[in-house]
Design an enzyme around this catalytic site. Structure first.
Site, PDB file in Angstrom:
ATOM      1  N   LYS A  32       0.803  -1.206   0.000  1.00 51.63           N
ATOM      2  CA  LYS A  32       0.000   0.000   0.000  1.00 51.63           C
ATOM      3  C   LYS A  32       0.844   1.267   0.000  1.00 51.63           C
ATOM      4  O   LYS A  32       0.607   2.192  -0.790  1.00 51.63           O
ATOM      5  CB  LYS A  32      -0.872  -0.060   1.256  1.00 51.63           C
ATOM      6  N   THR A  33       1.847   1.294   0.861  1.00 49.63           N
ATOM      7  CA  THR A  33       2.697   2.483   0.932  1.00 49.63           C
ATOM      8  C   THR A  33       3.436   2.694  -0.382  1.00 49.63           C
ATOM      9  O   THR A  33       3.583   3.820  -0.855  1.00 49.63           O
ATOM     10  CB  THR A  33       3.725   2.333   2.065  1.00 49.63           C
ATOM     11  N   ASP A 223      -4.368   8.271   3.619  1.00 49.71           N
ATOM     12  CA  ASP A 223      -3.844   6.959   3.982  1.00 49.71           C
ATOM     13  C   ASP A 223      -4.611   6.463   5.208  1.00 49.71           C
ATOM     14  O   ASP A 223      -5.143   7.257   5.971  1.00 49.71           O
ATOM     15  CB  ASP A 223      -2.345   7.110   4.303  1.00 49.71           C
ATOM     16  N   GLU A 224      -4.652   5.164   5.402  1.00 51.01           N
ATOM     17  CA  GLU A 224      -5.343   4.568   6.560  1.00 51.01           C
ATOM     18  C   GLU A 224      -6.757   5.137   6.684  1.00 51.01           C
ATOM     19  O   GLU A 224      -7.193   5.558   7.761  1.00 51.01           O
ATOM     20  CB  GLU A 224      -4.571   4.844   7.860  1.00 51.01           C
ATOM     21  N   GLN A 254      -8.249  -3.625   9.244  1.00 48.39           N
ATOM     22  CA  GLN A 254      -7.245  -3.089  10.166  1.00 48.39           C
ATOM     23  C   GLN A 254      -7.733  -1.838  10.888  1.00 48.39           C
ATOM     24  O   GLN A 254      -6.946  -1.033  11.354  1.00 48.39           O
ATOM     25  CB  GLN A 254      -5.955  -2.790   9.418  1.00 48.39           C
ATOM     26  N   ARG A 609       1.761  -8.688  11.100  1.00 50.02           N
ATOM     27  CA  ARG A 609       3.062  -8.017  11.176  1.00 50.02           C
ATOM     28  C   ARG A 609       4.188  -8.992  10.862  1.00 50.02           C
ATOM     29  O   ARG A 609       5.311  -8.601  10.590  1.00 50.02           O
ATOM     30  CB  ARG A 609       3.312  -7.426  12.584  1.00 50.02           C
TER      31      ARG A 609
END
Length: 744
Positions: A32-33, A223-224, A254, A609
């Site tokens: 995503k980043t 973002d997020e 998330q 993670r």
DNA sequence: TCCGCGCGTATTTTT
DNA sequence: TACGCGCGGA
């Protein structure tokens, strides 16, 4: 366009679709980043002025990381992008245009502590029951209202809120809310929520201002997105209204910040608000093994509220998930430390390949101890942030007050620091007098002889003169020189220097570190405004994740942190510890389905993670609140696809353990007869003394605390010992005389 | 006003 | 445990 190479098809689509609304649903580890970074680079590459790009993130860390990565592709232009957290970008806008709402450029930002202190004062002034109106409770109520854009006026006129408060026996919250807002305004200050709330008001009531930014920002990115609250969403929507080039990236699975007002509903609203949007799903996971992805999927599948998604990976199958059961929290920590130690040997791993993730910050302690014992380097992220430490806040309060004399909380912090004989009584009087004569607190201070008189007036007058000299220093000098002058002349530095205790030394070093940070700020050529005010703006929105990088941190270290702060990070081997009912899921989060599902998403975040290996641990008993509690394994453990967990390593209670446990239980039975005794350390007290409970010794009195205080019948009746629970497991019960004490 | 002591209570996550 | 608060003496 070499940066487009190596992207999969949906990723490429997301990068090149620049015009019109776009929603990217990005699974964990789906790059995503990378997509966001390349998307911005793509825009700049095609001639878009960086000043026209607005990129909103939730953490400074995410913003900085993205900025760095963009810089690698497009070079120095990256620094001109409007990129930062919602709070920092809106603060910037409010610094520029906040005067339209009656704030000056130098408005202060109250952190949560300041806000709670203010509420505490208000509750006291209103003579309300402080047991009922606890600052934390009132604050969360007010914060919740603000995040839903409910002003105090609305709050006080809408009977629903009142009825709700009354049902909780707290009918005065609306009143506190109003006074709280009025006091903030009078102090020329905003709390975190105000940064969003006031931006909304600014854009609602001053269309020319809105217009300016609407035309300025041709491209808006969030973002997020799953973590946005209504307030944030409305601002972004307004900003994008003219050009309609809004791209949001998020993962509903998330979403872990509903507790502070984040609303997954925003994803649905987005689809409703932009019916012509392009939706892209990034479903390929590049981070984790098949096993880990499968485990994560199996857990999240238990949630009802979710968007359909099929996260998959082409990575190897990988190792099975390991489940460790320990007899106590201390043993849990030892097992984790041991297994890191062994794995480092066998697989040649670095410390930084490991992370220990827990639900609450308080859990870090046992792991720190265990890691220290094995000489493993670690760092704890979060907890008390650098900028929240008392000594730092004290000095910063001086900065704040010298810059903004209306800042009431800063004033209260420093008026008697160092001690100058101004106590609570005087402060109360100053406030009363200020209200009576309808002047500001600062006016009272400047004319202390007139308004207050008496002995204390001299102290106040000296203080006012001091602040005036600081004011001048700030206007004339750069941030570092001004800060140095304030630190010295306020007497804070001297006071800290003279404290030679270990804590005092650490505090002094912390202040030095702050001053170093200011020096770096001044020396950084990218900062054009080198005033102390500019520095203050930088740091007032920094939080735990953004501590100044100390040299320790740069070294290879195991990471310890809460799952919340782990979001966005990845590690080769992740330990998720404390997998116990009431702890994770947290006791406070099992009230409703929505809450439980948020905890489950948190677990999902934790699992995802891990790149190569995941270890889950739990203890069957644990210290909590100074008590030993039996623990049940977390319900989440049963929700993992059992095929992902090949072997369950368990430590069965040995007969020794059973014996010890029975012994302890028998001790417990007599607690009722515990009598209070005063103890004083004996002169020959040696912290390292250990001994065994010899046969024939008997426990007479005991008191539960951290361990047990025992009175032992034996050679020396007067002796008391402290028993460490977590050290049992030997053939004999090991008594650690950590605090050997002799009767008063 | 300041300081120290003892008691009671809190314990989720964070921009 | 550990922190904050209130109380009482200096």
């Amino acid at each position: 366009m070499e940066y487009l190479e190596g992207l999969n098809e949906p990723q490429r689509q997301a990068v090149i679709h620049t015009e019109g609304p776009l929603m990217i649903i990005a699974g964990a580890g789906s790059g995503k980043t990378r997509v966001l970074t390349y998307r911005i680079a793509h825009l700049i590459y095609h001639g878009v002025d960086p000043y026209q790009i607005l990129a909103l993130t939730f953490t400074n860390k995410a913003a900085n990381e993205m900025r760095e990565r963009i810089a690698k592709v497009v070079g120095h232009e990256a620094k001109n992008i409007w990129m930062g957290t919602f709070h920092s970008i809106f603060a910037k806008i409010l610094r520029i245009d906040g005067h339209r709402l009656g704030y000056t450029r130098d408005f202060s930002i109250y952190d949560t502590e300041d806000s709670k202190n203010l509420i505490k004062n208000i509750v006291k002034e209103l003579n309300l029951d402080d047991k009922l109106y606890k600052p934390a409770v009132v604050f969360s109520r007010i914060s919740g209202a603000k995040n839903r854009l409910i002003s105090y006026r609305e709050y006080n006129t809408n009977p629903i809120y009142r009825a709700d408060d009354e049902s909780y026996q707290r009918p005065e919250i609306g009143k506190i809310y109003q006074i709280y807002q009025e006091r903030l305004f009078k102090a020329n200050a905003m709390d975190f929520d105000d940064l969003l709330f006031n931006t909304n008001v600014l854009f609602r009531d001053h269309l020319d201002v809105l217009n300016k930014y609407q035309h300025k920002f041709r491209y808006v990115m969030v973002d997020e997105f799953q973590d946005t609250n209504v307030s944030q969403y409305l601002i972004t929507r307004k900003l994008a209204a003219v050009h309609q080039n809004i791209a949001v990236v998020g993962d509903d699975a998330q979403s872990i910040y509903a507790f502070r007002g984040a609303d997954i509903q925003n994803i649905l609203n987005f689809e409703r608000d932009y019916p012509n949007l392009k939706a892209i799903r990034l479903e390929q996971n590049y981070r984790s093994t098949k096993t880990i992805v499968q485990a994560a999927n199996s857990v999240i599948a238990k949630n009802q509220a979710q968007l359909k998604k099929n996260v998959w990976t082409a990575n190897a199958e990988g190792e099975a998930i390991e489940l460790l059961k320990a007899a106590s929290d201390a043993e849990e920590a030892r097992m984790v430390a041991q297994s890191i130690f062994e794995e480092k040997m066998q697989k040649k791993r670095k410390n930084s390949d490991f992370a220990i993730l827990y639900r609450t910050n308080a859990q870090s302690r046992t792991f720190e101890e265990a890691l220290r014992k094995l000489n493993l380097r670690y760092k704890v992220v979060g907890g008390l942030s650098f900028y929240q430490r008392k000594e730092i806040k004290d000095l910063v309060a001086y900065f704040r007050f010298a810059l903004n004399q209306n800042d009431e909380e800063a004033f209260r912090r420093i008026i008697n620091l160092p001690k100058r004989g101004v106590g609570d009584a005087t402060i109360a009087r100053i406030v009363v007098v200020a209200n009576e004569y309808k002047v500001s607190i600062w006016d009272v201070l400047c004319n202390a002889f007139k308004y207050i008189g008496g002995r204390v007036a001299l102290a106040l007058d000296t203080f006012a003169t001091l602040i005036k000299s600081f004011k001048m220093a700030i206007e004339q000098k750069n941030a570092y020189d001004a800060a140095m002058e304030i630190a010295k002349n306020s007497g804070l530095l001297k006071e800290l220097y003279e404290d030679k205790s270990i804590e005092g030394l650490a505090r002094y070093e912390n202040v030095q570190e702050l001053l170093n940070g200011i020096k770096e700020f001044v020396d950084n050529p990218e900062n054009t405004d080198k005033s102390l005010g500019a520095f203050l703006q930088e740091i007032s929105l920094l939080t735990n994740a953004d501590e100044p990088e100390s040299e320790e941190d740069n070294k290879d270290a195991i990471t310890l942190m809460t799952i919340h702060s782990a979001k966005g990070l990845e590690f080769k081997h992740v330990f998720v510890v404390g997998m116990e009912e009431d702890l994770f899921p947290s006791q406070m989060m099992i009230g409703s389905r929505a809450e439980l599902e948020e905890e489950r998403r948190l677990f999902y975040v934790a699992i995802t993670r891990a790149e190569e290996k995941l270890t889950l641990t739990y203890a069957t008993s644990r210290y909590r609140f100074g008590r030993i509690k039996d623990c049940e394994p977390s319900r989440f453990l049963d929700e993992i696809d059992p095929r992902c967990i090949k072997q369950k390593k368990t430590i069965l209670p040995s007969s020794d353990r059973v014996a010890v446990k029975n012994f302890l239980n028998s001790l417990q039975a007599t607690t009722a007869q515990t009598q209070k005794t005063t103890y004083k350390p004996s002169p020959d007290f040696k912290p390292s003394d250990t001994t065994y409970l010899a046969p024939g010794m008997r426990v007479e009195h005991l008191k539960f605390g951290f361990g047990l205080v025992l009175e032992i019948q034996g050679e020396d009746k007067e002796r008391k010992a402290r028993i460490q629970f977590d050290d049992f497991g030997e053939k004999t019960l090991l008594l650690s005389f950590a605090k050997l004490k002799v009767h008063g």
